[in-house]
Design a protein around this motif. Structure first.
Motif, PDB file in Angstrom:
ATOM      1  N   ALA A   1     -39.066 -40.576  -6.201  1.00 42.81           N
ATOM      2  CA  ALA A   1     -38.449 -39.389  -5.623  1.00 42.81           C
ATOM      3  C   ALA A   1     -37.202 -38.977  -6.403  1.00 42.81           C
ATOM      4  CB  ALA A   1     -38.103 -39.641  -4.162  1.00 42.81           C
ATOM      5  N   ARG A   2     -36.405 -39.969  -6.821  1.00 42.67           N
ATOM      6  CA  ARG A   2     -35.209 -39.641  -7.610  1.00 42.67           C
ATOM      7  C   ARG A   2     -35.591 -39.007  -8.948  1.00 42.67           C
ATOM      8  NH1 ARG A   2     -33.646 -44.819  -5.986  1.00 42.67           N
ATOM      9  NH2 ARG A   2     -33.974 -45.620  -8.099  1.00 42.67           N
ATOM     10  N   LEU A   3     -36.581 -39.577  -9.608  1.00 42.89           N
ATOM     11  CA  LEU A   3     -36.987 -39.030 -10.905  1.00 42.89           C
ATOM     12  C   LEU A   3     -37.538 -37.615 -10.771  1.00 42.89           C
ATOM     13  CD1 LEU A   3     -38.692 -42.150 -12.524  1.00 42.89           C
ATOM     14  CD2 LEU A   3     -36.427 -41.222 -13.008  1.00 42.89           C
ATOM     15  N   ALA A   4     -38.217 -37.347  -9.651  1.00 38.06           N
ATOM     16  CA  ALA A   4     -38.781 -36.013  -9.448  1.00 38.06           C
ATOM     17  C   ALA A   4     -37.699 -34.951  -9.317  1.00 38.06           C
ATOM     18  CB  ALA A   4     -39.671 -36.014  -8.212  1.00 38.06           C
ATOM     19  N   LEU A   5     -36.485 -35.364  -8.991  1.00 31.26           N
ATOM     20  CA  LEU A   5     -35.377 -34.421  -8.828  1.00 31.26           C
ATOM     21  C   LEU A   5     -34.634 -34.156 -10.141  1.00 31.26           C
ATOM     22  CD1 LEU A   5     -33.886 -35.686  -5.437  1.00 31.26           C
ATOM     23  CD2 LEU A   5     -35.361 -33.703  -5.815  1.00 31.26           C
ATOM     24  N   ARG A   6     -35.023 -34.822 -11.213  1.00 25.82           N
ATOM     25  CA  ARG A   6     -34.330 -34.599 -12.490  1.00 25.82           C
ATOM     26  C   ARG A   6     -34.502 -33.153 -12.920  1.00 25.82           C
ATOM     27  NH1 ARG A   6     -35.085 -39.155 -17.001  1.00 25.82           N
ATOM     28  NH2 ARG A   6     -33.447 -37.847 -17.864  1.00 25.82           N
ATOM     29  N   PRO A   7     -33.414 -32.498 -13.338  1.00 26.10           N
ATOM     30  CA  PRO A   7     -33.540 -31.102 -13.785  1.00 26.10           C
ATOM     31  C   PRO A   7     -34.344 -30.996 -15.060  1.00 26.10           C
ATOM     32  CG  PRO A   7     -31.332 -31.951 -14.210  1.00 26.10           C
ATOM     33  CD  PRO A   7     -32.033 -32.987 -13.388  1.00 26.10           C
ATOM     34  N   ASP A   8     -34.870 -29.811 -15.301  1.00 27.98           N
ATOM     35  CA  ASP A   8     -35.770 -29.595 -16.431  1.00 27.98           C
ATOM     36  C   ASP A   8     -35.108 -29.894 -17.765  1.00 27.98           C
ATOM     37  OD1 ASP A   8     -38.334 -28.656 -17.525  1.00 27.98           O
ATOM     38  OD2 ASP A   8     -37.147 -26.984 -18.296  1.00 27.98           O
ATOM     39  N   GLY A   9     -33.811 -29.683 -17.888  1.00 28.82           N
ATOM     40  CA  GLY A   9     -33.122 -29.921 -19.152  1.00 28.82           C
ATOM     41  C   GLY A   9     -32.338 -31.212 -19.199  1.00 28.82           C
ATOM     42  N   ALA A  10     -32.682 -32.185 -18.341  1.00 33.48           N
ATOM     43  CA  ALA A  10     -31.916 -33.439 -18.287  1.00 33.48           C
ATOM     44  C   ALA A  10     -31.998 -34.219 -19.591  1.00 33.48           C
ATOM     45  CB  ALA A  10     -32.419 -34.310 -17.131  1.00 33.48           C
ATOM     46  N   CYS A  11     -33.103 -34.101 -20.307  1.00 34.61           N
ATOM     47  CA  CYS A  11     -33.289 -34.809 -21.587  1.00 34.61           C
ATOM     48  C   CYS A  11     -33.278 -33.791 -22.718  1.00 34.61           C
ATOM     49  CB  CYS A  11     -34.615 -35.578 -21.571  1.00 34.61           C
ATOM     50  SG  CYS A  11     -34.992 -36.438 -23.115  1.00 34.61           S
ATOM     51  N   PRO A  12     -32.365 -33.906 -23.685  1.00 29.15           N
ATOM     52  CA  PRO A  12     -32.285 -32.902 -24.749  1.00 29.15           C
ATOM     53  C   PRO A  12     -33.423 -32.986 -25.759  1.00 29.15           C
ATOM     54  CG  PRO A  12     -30.735 -34.669 -25.176  1.00 29.15           C
ATOM     55  CD  PRO A  12     -31.322 -34.942 -23.813  1.00 29.15           C
ATOM     56  N   LEU A  13     -34.154 -34.108 -25.800  1.00 27.77           N
ATOM     57  CA  LEU A  13     -35.268 -34.250 -26.727  1.00 27.77           C
ATOM     58  C   LEU A  13     -36.412 -34.935 -25.978  1.00 27.77           C
ATOM     59  CD1 LEU A  13     -36.065 -33.723 -29.682  1.00 27.77           C
ATOM     60  CD2 LEU A  13     -35.316 -36.048 -30.219  1.00 27.77           C
ATOM     61  N   ASP A  14     -37.169 -34.131 -25.260  1.00 25.21           N
ATOM     62  CA  ASP A  14     -38.237 -34.609 -24.386  1.00 25.21           C
ATOM     63  C   ASP A  14     -39.532 -34.714 -25.193  1.00 25.21           C
ATOM     64  OD1 ASP A  14     -40.250 -34.959 -22.502  1.00 25.21           O
ATOM     65  OD2 ASP A  14     -39.307 -33.647 -21.026  1.00 25.21           O
ATOM     66  N   PHE A  15     -39.999 -35.950 -25.431  1.00 28.92           N
ATOM     67  CA  PHE A  15     -41.226 -36.138 -26.202  1.00 28.92           C
ATOM     68  C   PHE A  15     -42.398 -35.378 -25.578  1.00 28.92           C
ATOM     69  CE2 PHE A  15     -40.236 -40.463 -28.412  1.00 28.92           C
ATOM     70  CZ  PHE A  15     -39.123 -39.888 -29.009  1.00 28.92           C
ATOM     71  N   ASN A  16     -42.470 -35.384 -24.241  1.00 28.46           N
ATOM     72  CA  ASN A  16     -43.601 -34.736 -23.582  1.00 28.46           C
ATOM     73  C   ASN A  16     -43.517 -33.222 -23.651  1.00 28.46           C
ATOM     74  OD1 ASN A  16     -46.064 -35.085 -21.961  1.00 28.46           O
ATOM     75  ND2 ASN A  16     -44.890 -34.033 -20.367  1.00 28.46           N
ATOM     76  N   ARG A  17     -42.338 -32.679 -23.870  1.00 30.98           N
ATOM     77  CA  ARG A  17     -42.209 -31.240 -24.054  1.00 30.98           C
ATOM     78  C   ARG A  17     -42.655 -30.840 -25.464  1.00 30.98           C
ATOM     79  NH1 ARG A  17     -39.308 -27.661 -21.069  1.00 30.98           N
ATOM     80  NH2 ARG A  17     -40.097 -29.011 -19.409  1.00 30.98           N
ATOM     81  N   LEU A  18     -42.363 -31.677 -26.453  1.00 29.11           N
ATOM     82  CA  LEU A  18     -42.696 -31.366 -27.841  1.00 29.11           C
ATOM     83  C   LEU A  18     -44.130 -31.753 -28.189  1.00 29.11           C
ATOM     84  CD1 LEU A  18     -39.328 -32.556 -29.367  1.00 29.11           C
ATOM     85  CD2 LEU A  18     -40.140 -30.191 -29.276  1.00 29.11           C
ATOM     86  N   VAL A  19     -44.589 -32.892 -27.674  1.00 31.49           N
ATOM     87  CA  VAL A  19     -45.961 -33.352 -27.897  1.00 31.49           C
ATOM     88  C   VAL A  19     -46.534 -33.708 -26.526  1.00 31.49           C
ATOM     89  CG1 VAL A  19     -47.462 -34.944 -29.169  1.00 31.49           C
ATOM     90  CG2 VAL A  19     -45.256 -34.272 -30.144  1.00 31.49           C
ATOM     91  N   PRO A  20     -47.015 -32.722 -25.769  1.00 25.71           N
ATOM     92  CA  PRO A  20     -47.408 -32.966 -24.372  1.00 25.71           C
ATOM     93  C   PRO A  20     -48.598 -33.919 -24.259  1.00 25.71           C
ATOM     94  CG  PRO A  20     -47.145 -30.607 -24.820  1.00 25.71           C
ATOM     95  CD  PRO A  20     -47.127 -31.298 -26.145  1.00 25.71           C
ATOM     96  N   VAL A  21     -48.528 -34.800 -23.254  1.00 22.09           N
ATOM     97  CA  VAL A  21     -49.658 -35.652 -22.924  1.00 22.09           C
ATOM     98  C   VAL A  21     -50.687 -34.783 -22.205  1.00 22.09           C
ATOM     99  CG1 VAL A  21     -50.432 -37.703 -21.677  1.00 22.09           C
ATOM    100  CG2 VAL A  21     -48.135 -37.644 -22.692  1.00 22.09           C
TER     101      VAL A  21
END
Length: 234
Positions: free
Chosen positions: A129-149
């Motif tokens: 539940a805590r992780l689900a609340l992380r904002p979309d830009g919490a990680c400046p280099l999101d591997f899953n955003r650049l190379v989506p699973v």
């Protein structure tokens, strides 16, 4: 019991950034036992996998760097499906392992193992539940955003052999990186042309080397330069 049962998030990387010298290569996770699918985040019986520190230098023209930063930011998670009942079942099976010849249960009764499994499930649900609340830009280099699973891989679950094979082939690691952050004051190591800038990201991984995901970044953003360097933790 605490000597053999560990929360999957109990072994965390250091809070400080990696140092400048080269570190040892991380150990590979042993293959999973056949039969019942274990919890994806449980370390191997021999002990948790060691963390490896990394610096990733990215530099290029200002416009290209701005576009890359906007595209790369995300929550920093792999959105695996979460099954609380399965978590509890897997934990109970792990705790009751004394039904295997020569295995100790650490003094817990069957009912004690059930209580432990329910407590573990509650902790896992709270963390999810805590992780689900992380904002979309919490990680400046999101591997899953650049190379989506892909969705077909996500539906398999984190412990499926095909999912692990996809991650190793495309990311080089089996988990999202930890403590990803730009490092203030780090530079490209040489003078850049006017209108260019550099960013150095510091982060930690375990169970592999993130070179494949960096190669995918290079393919996707050929106007930028990427340089990955391993760093020791101490």
């Amino acid at each position: 019991m605490t000597e053999t049962l560990r929360l999957p998030w109990a072994d965390l990387p250091p809070a400080t950034a990696p140092r400048e010298e080269e570190g040892a290569a991380p150990a590979r996770r042993p293959p999973a036992r056949r039969g019942r699918r274990p919890l994806s985040a449980w370390p191997a019986p021999a002990g948790p996998l060691p963390w490896q520190g990394w610096h990733l230098l990215v530099h290029g023209a200002d416009a290209a760097m701005t576009a890359f930063a906007a595209e790369a930011a995300g929550p920093g998670l792999i959105p695996w499906p979460f099954d609380a009942e399965r978590v509890e079942e897997d934990m109970f099976a792990l705790a009751i392992g004394a039904n295997r010849p020569g295995q100790e249960r650490g003094g817990l009764s069957v009912e004690g193992c059930r209580i432990l499994a329910r407590q573990f499930r509650a902790a896992a649900e709270a963390r999810h539940a805590r992780l689900a609340l992380r904002p979309d830009g919490a990680c400046p280099l999101d591997f899953n955003r650049l190379v989506p699973v892909p969705d077909r891989i996500l539906h398999l679950g984190a412990t499926h052999p095909d999912a692990r094979a996809w991650l190793m082939a495309n990311w080089g690691v089996l988990e999202a990186p930890a403590q990803m952050a730009p490092l203030p004051g780090r530079k490209a190591g040489r003078r850049l042309p006017r209108g260019h800038r550099a960013v150095v990201y510091g982060f930690f991984t375990r169970g592999g080397t993130p070179a494949p995901v960096v190669r995918r970044m290079e393919e996707h953003s050929p106007q930028l330069t990427f340089r990955l360097t391993g760093r020791p933790l101490t």
